[in-house]
Design a protein around this motif. Sequence first.
Motif, PDB file in Angstrom:
ATOM      1  N   VAL A  53      34.124  37.813  35.820  1.00 28.36           N
ATOM      2  CA  VAL A  53      34.822  38.774  34.972  1.00 28.36           C
ATOM      3  C   VAL A  53      36.007  38.075  34.315  1.00 28.36           C
ATOM      4  O   VAL A  53      36.702  37.300  34.958  1.00 28.36           O
ATOM      5  N   MET A  54      36.198  38.350  33.043  1.00 27.33           N
ATOM      6  CA  MET A  54      37.303  37.759  32.298  1.00 27.33           C
ATOM      7  C   MET A  54      38.234  38.877  31.815  1.00 27.33           C
ATOM      8  O   MET A  54      37.788  39.974  31.524  1.00 27.33           O
ATOM      9  N   GLY A  55      39.517  38.587  31.727  1.00 27.52           N
ATOM     10  CA  GLY A  55      40.462  39.554  31.181  1.00 27.52           C
ATOM     11  C   GLY A  55      40.814  40.646  32.159  1.00 27.52           C
ATOM     12  O   GLY A  55      40.335  40.664  33.295  1.00 27.52           O
ATOM     13  N   ARG A  56      41.685  41.550  31.716  1.00 26.04           N
ATOM     14  CA  ARG A  56      42.025  42.660  32.603  1.00 26.04           C
ATOM     15  C   ARG A  56      42.095  43.963  31.817  1.00 26.04           C
ATOM     16  O   ARG A  56      42.129  43.964  30.585  1.00 26.04           O
ATOM     17  N   GLY A  57      42.101  45.059  32.568  1.00 23.15           N
ATOM     18  CA  GLY A  57      42.157  46.375  31.956  1.00 23.15           C
ATOM     19  C   GLY A  57      41.019  46.581  30.976  1.00 23.15           C
ATOM     20  O   GLY A  57      39.867  46.204  31.233  1.00 23.15           O
ATOM     21  N   LEU A  98      30.922  47.396  33.794  1.00 20.18           N
ATOM     22  CA  LEU A  98      31.735  46.522  34.652  1.00 20.18           C
ATOM     23  C   LEU A  98      31.604  46.834  36.144  1.00 20.18           C
ATOM     24  O   LEU A  98      32.576  46.755  36.884  1.00 20.18           O
ATOM     25  N   CYS A 110      38.559  43.705  29.996  1.00 22.05           N
ATOM     26  CA  CYS A 110      37.638  43.105  30.962  1.00 22.05           C
ATOM     27  C   CYS A 110      36.268  42.898  30.325  1.00 22.05           C
ATOM     28  O   CYS A 110      35.780  43.742  29.582  1.00 22.05           O
TER      29      CYS A 110
END
Lengths: 535, 243
Positions: B178-182, B159, B185
């Motif tokens: 980038v998709m999502g978090r933490g 990432l 991701c």
Amino acid sequence: MHLDDLAELAARHRAEETHEQEIRVCVAASCQSSGSLPVLEALKEACATQGNGRCKVKGVGCMGLCSAGPLVAVAERDAELNSSLLYRNVTPVDAPEILASLQGPPVERLRCPTDQPFFQQQVRIVLERSGLIDPESLPEAIVHGGYSALIQTITEMTPAEVIREVTASGLRGRGGAGYPTGLKWSTVAKMPSAQKYVICNADEGDPGAFMDRAVLESDPHRVLEGMAIAAYAIGASKGYIYVRAEYPLAVARLETAIRAARRAGFLGARVADTPFAFDIDLRLGAGAFVCGEETALMASIEGLRGQPRPRPPYPAESGLWGCPTLINNVETFANIAPIIRKGGAWFAQIGTEGSKGTKVFALAGRIKNTGLIEVPMGITLRAIIEEISGGIPDGKRFKAVQTGGPSGGCIPEQYLDTPVDYDSLKTLGTIMGSGGMIVIDETASMVDVARFFMEFCMSESCGKCIPCRTGTWQMHALLEKIARGAGTDEDLALLEELCEVVRAMSLCGLGQTAPNPVLSTLRYFRHEYEAKLRA
Amino acid sequence: MPLTAAQPNVRVVTLKIDNRDLSAREDETLLEVCREHQIPVPSLCYLEGLSLWAGCRLCMVELVGQNRLVAACSTRVAEGMVIQTDSPRLQRYRRTLVELLFAERNHVCSVCVSNGHCELQTLAQRLGVDHVRFSYRQVHYHLDSSHELFRLDHNRCILCTRCVRVCDEIEGAHAWDVMGRGGQCQIISDLATPWGESETCTSCGKCVQVCPTGALVKQGTSAGEMVKDQHFLPILARRRHAR
């Protein structure tokens, strides 16, 4: 518009309303959730049939004692909360009785005494109109002093004088870090730029915190006024309120307030008929904790992914779309109007040497009275927990109080006499934060407390930097392992090492402070961790 | 009247990095100065020619006289700065970060097409990471082979977003994001459609070349065969900038 015109406006509104008594029903989110809207309806109905025309039923903002909601106050017009008759746990069935009591004795079975420490020990500056005025009515705000500070600043003061007054007040940012507000304002004011912005950070996301929500729901005009004064002081013409979409009531009341303020000329191209132009827009956050971090918040307003960027440059230098930007918290802006009205010196008398004024706290956890309080800085934790909040219920013992949310830490019993101010809390290894206070009793495991906050940080990490994204995951896994009794000495050592690395290497405040709940519980309750380790 | 030299817009400052006295333009970052003088400060997200990301945190250095560490990639030089780039504390922190990366996804070098040419692998070797103390997350990620020329293996992704930035800033396509978090991701093409069905991808392959690991590779490469070439990037970036 001058102060005289504002006074005339207030007088006209007063003349229009002839009632002598008021029945105030809390319509903030907490009381609404315990059913205050049907109570309001029932009281209005009863007033229409039983009333003598000298009484008015209205919805008001938070009165503080949320655990006793729905709260209803019966008071003389304009009378303060402490001198009103307060009823607790009111249901729609009680309405006729409450109405009947206007001429007779109070309804004893519903009474909530206002002479208890919860009400008497508070000093209300930010919340001075909360629970008193109808948050959806601009005239009511004006009657109680709303926008007089704004008119005063733009007609009688120079921007430098405004900043001097705010600096003299000693007000520090209420969002958590406690940066001197006057210094921040003067830094942005000194930036040479044609375009500047003011942002109100209303992205409250700490577990157990609802101060900003309550202020926005109870008295939105106070925040708009503070922002407009700030804009005048620093030379901005545009403001944004970044508020969570999870606060629908706050959003709705802000929308109403902004529309009303625009129509009345307190916002717009010529604020109060002066050359000063300032307008405010709302931006709804989708509910990411990291968006409370100022650089991530600005990215989100710009329509980008809510991720932090390295500072410097600070927003004061290069903020929204590269322009100098002032970012303050809701409560910081809510303090501004009283400071201008009564002077910075007046504000500086309240509180302690290094922390002036009052602080709004959200009391939660294992205490009798949960809710919202505003107390002068320097009050001891003991006074808050044992007196104001009524102590621990069910005969349990106090264990710790968690302040500052996921960025803060736990304070054990031996430090309860510490005065609440920015610096004392820091020495104890925690922070004031935005003002959440969670009281923990002897039945709780501190390892579980640390694990809870780590889970929060893990799921709220934006994922941009390695230490925060994967470090918090590993820390959570280690805490999980220790909590279920499967941890070893090496696991504890690894956890401590991770605390150090995540704190030192993370990009933004979220990661840098994520280890704090672990570090502070390790500091005071290490024996609980060790007891859980596998022999 | 004597001729005066044209006034430069930026000044030159002197600073000390690892006990070496160096000079630098005041608009340079610490990492740029270190690279110029072959001082080996590790970094996985920084790449000359791309915008600053500051996400890997491996280039953190010690600023003497200050307790907090600073990221070399995002910190400008200043007159009189004294910098330590390789203290035992930094080495320990960097090792931990690399371990965290290894534990996050699947980085088994022996079966990777980038084996021997991987920046993460080189870094781990240099820092002496011979084992990982953390438990592996064991998340199964997809392998996207839908593109006729390239392949994306999320299991190898760290990432760093070099691919996102090069596609946006140099190629101008912005096929990646980038998709999502933490921990959720993930790099995506377009709106999370398979790479081969992407309408914005121009198949230029720049993302593959700048990827530091075996996450983005050419189809048909076998273990150890994927060698990347990043020399084009600063040249292209400079030309774009000049225009």
